[in-house]
Enzyme design. Structure first.
Site, short mmCIF file in Angstrom:
data_model
loop_
_atom_site.label_atom_id
_atom_site.label_comp_id
_atom_site.label_asym_id
_atom_site.label_seq_id
_atom_site.Cartn_x
_atom_site.Cartn_y
_atom_site.Cartn_z
N SER A 85 0.55 -1.66 0.09
CA SER A 85 0.48 -0.35 0.30
C SER A 85 0.62 1.15 0.16
O SER A 85 -0.13 2.61 -0.21
CB SER A 85 -0.78 0.14 1.27
OG SER A 85 -0.11 -0.20 2.69
N THR A 197 -2.41 3.07 3.83
CA THR A 197 -1.29 4.67 3.88
C THR A 197 -0.55 4.46 5.31
O THR A 197 -1.16 3.71 5.94
CB THR A 197 -2.07 6.11 3.52
OG1 THR A 197 -3.41 5.66 2.13
CG2 THR A 197 -1.60 7.10 3.18
N THR A 215 1.16 6.95 0.25
CA THR A 215 0.50 5.76 0.58
C THR A 215 1.34 5.70 -1.43
O THR A 215 1.76 6.08 -2.16
CB THR A 215 -0.43 5.99 -0.27
OG1 THR A 215 -1.65 5.16 0.18
CG2 THR A 215 -1.17 7.68 -0.60
N ARG A 225 -5.73 9.86 -10.62
CA ARG A 225 -6.39 9.44 -9.23
C ARG A 225 -5.53 9.94 -8.82
O ARG A 225 -3.71 9.33 -8.28
CB ARG A 225 -6.99 8.95 -9.32
CG ARG A 225 -7.72 8.27 -7.96
CD ARG A 225 -7.17 8.35 -6.41
NE ARG A 225 -8.26 8.40 -4.99
CZ ARG A 225 -7.61 7.76 -4.40
NH1 ARG A 225 -5.96 7.90 -4.23
NH2 ARG A 225 -8.85 7.44 -2.92
N VAL A 226 -5.71 10.98 -8.19
CA VAL A 226 -4.61 11.84 -6.77
C VAL A 226 -5.63 11.94 -5.34
O VAL A 226 -6.01 11.96 -5.88
CB VAL A 226 -3.90 12.64 -6.74
CG1 VAL A 226 -3.39 13.71 -5.44
CG2 VAL A 226 -2.88 13.15 -7.81
N GLY A 227 -4.69 11.25 -4.04
CA GLY A 227 -6.05 10.78 -3.35
C GLY A 227 -5.50 12.01 -2.22
O GLY A 227 -5.29 12.73 -2.55
N ASP A 228 -5.88 11.72 -0.76
CA ASP A 228 -5.55 13.02 0.10
C ASP A 228 -4.92 12.77 0.63
O ASP A 228 -4.23 13.87 1.18
CB ASP A 228 -7.04 12.06 1.33
CG ASP A 228 -6.21 10.88 1.88
OD1 ASP A 228 -6.33 10.49 1.22
OD2 ASP A 228 -6.24 11.17 3.47
N THR A 248 -6.42 8.30 6.76
CA THR A 248 -5.64 6.95 5.79
C THR A 248 -7.74 6.46 5.76
O THR A 248 -8.20 6.95 6.57
CB THR A 248 -4.92 5.61 6.96
OG1 THR A 248 -5.72 5.44 7.94
CG2 THR A 248 -3.64 6.25 6.82
N GLY A 249 -6.83 5.58 4.57
CA GLY A 249 -8.96 5.22 4.24
C GLY A 249 -9.07 5.99 2.85
O GLY A 249 -8.51 6.80 1.96
N GLY A 251 -9.63 8.04 0.40
CA GLY A 251 -9.29 9.41 0.81
C GLY A 251 -10.39 10.96 -0.13
O GLY A 251 -9.87 12.01 0.58
N1 GLY Z 1 -6.46 7.21 1.81
C1 GLY Z 1 -5.19 7.11 0.53
C2 GLY Z 1 -5.82 7.41 -0.68
O1 GLY Z 1 -7.16 7.87 -1.07
O2 GLY Z 1 -5.61 7.46 -1.37
#
Ligand code: GLY
Length: 342
Positions: A85, A197, A215, A225-228, A248-249, A251
């Site tokens: 991850s 993450t 992550t 795609r970009v997460g949080d 985490t989780g 995003g």
């Molecule tokens: N929290 C990680 C993501 O959603 O990419």
């Protein structure tokens, strides 16, 4: 199945022992400590978290900076091919290419750096640190982030391990009975989308605070795609006057609620790290009218070394969300609070 709000309190070790702690209102020993705990490093948990703590503690215990400590800790996890991850060995996007997100923030200067959708670089948190320290920008993505990292001497490497490739192939072959990719006869099943993450947050001997979130993002995501995690205020926020928080989780949900920023602001307004994390989880649940089919988790440490952790949703009967803490009392795993069980 009905969902109910639960409070699973800080269960270190067995559930029974944790319940005993809860009943006598002695929440987390860490959280209850009266004396200031410095230095300290915490992560969002797991075996990797304990390993990250070890590396970070090596720096902190000899008077090193929180910034160096969190980078050392995050690098250990990023370079571990067994961790699917984060970093090298992370689960790829839908086309089988690993794209990494990471951020770093320095509480003393309130400066920050991040990279999004970075390919071929094993340690994105170090690239993020260079964005912070060696550029006038905060966030670089994709091709630009890669060029910047290469300009600073990072080597391009294939990040897709055999293990991650097989997980991706199994996902692709089981996507639909109507496409041209067939799984072997004995290998047809639903695959959950991994979304791991790690957050590494530290307070050093001098009271300076720093954090990293790193992550490989949502497994099998759409390329780009970009997460949080690389978004300052979402996956990470740090302020020397208050403390640090990481997420985490899922995003997308953390971005919408500016999750880590909100945890830090909650602490600024007087909440403990534990209360601050729980409050943001509850806000997320409220925004979904109490019905969530995803989870987010927050970890936080304040400037005095009090810690907290909460997650939106978790299995009934399971221990709460894990987080790891290394301070002068040792390196241990703790369990925070799950707000909704199912
Ligand atoms: N929290 C990680 C993501 O959603 O990419």
């Amino acid at each position: 199945m009905s969902e109910k709000i639960s409070r699973r309190g800080f269960m270190k070790g067995s559930t029974k022992a944790g319940l005993a702690f809860y009943l006598i209102n002695k929440f987390s020993l860490r959280s209850n400590a009266q004396e200031i705990q410095r230095p300290i490093v915490i992560t969002s948990g797991g075996r990797s978290g304990l390993e990250a703590n070890e590396a970070a503690w090596e720096v902190l215990s000899r008077g090193g900076s929180a910034l160096d400590a969190v980078e050392k800790g995050a690098n250990v996890v990023e370079l571990d091919p067994e961790n699917t991850s984060v970093g090298y060995g992370g689960i790829p996007n839908e086309e089988g290419v690993v794209e990494l997100d990471a951020s770093i923030m320095c509480g003393k200067t309130r400066n920050a750096g991040s990279v999004g959708g970075l390919r071929n670089i094993k340690t994105p948190s170090s690239a993020a640190r260079l964005v912070m320290e060696r550029s006038d920008h905060i966030m670089l993505v994709g091709e630009g982030a890669l060029k910047f990292a290469k300009a600073h001497g990072f080597k391009e490497e294939d990040l897709l391990t055999e293990r991650a490739r097989k997980i991706w192939l199994r996902w692709k072959e089981n996507l639909s009975p109507n496409d041209d990719w067939f799984p072997p006869e004995d290998n047809k099943y639903e695959i959950e989308r991994p979304q791991g993450t790690i957050n590494v947050l530290a307070v050093d001997t001098y009271g300076n605070i720093a954090g990293i979130t790193t992550t490989s993002g949502l497994g099998f995501k759409i390329p780009g795609r970009v997460g949080d995690s690389p978004i300052i205020g979402a996956g990470l926020y740090v302020d020397n006057e208050v403390g640090a928080a990481g997420a985490t989780g899922r995003g997308e949900e953390v971005i919408k609620i500016c999750g880590s920023y909100q945890v830090v602001e909650n602490m600024r307004n007087g909440m403990t790290p534990q209360q601050a994390c729980e409050d943001v989880c509850r806000r997320i649940i409220k925004w979904h009218n109490g019905k969530v089919n995803f989870s987010d988790k927050f970890v936080a440490v304040n400037k005095d070394g009090l810690t907290g952790c909460a997650q939106v949703r978790g299995r009934k009967g399971a221990r709460g969300p894990s987080y790891t803490v290394f301070d002068k009392r040792g390196n241990e795993t703790y369990y925070g609070v799950t707000i909704i069980t199912y």
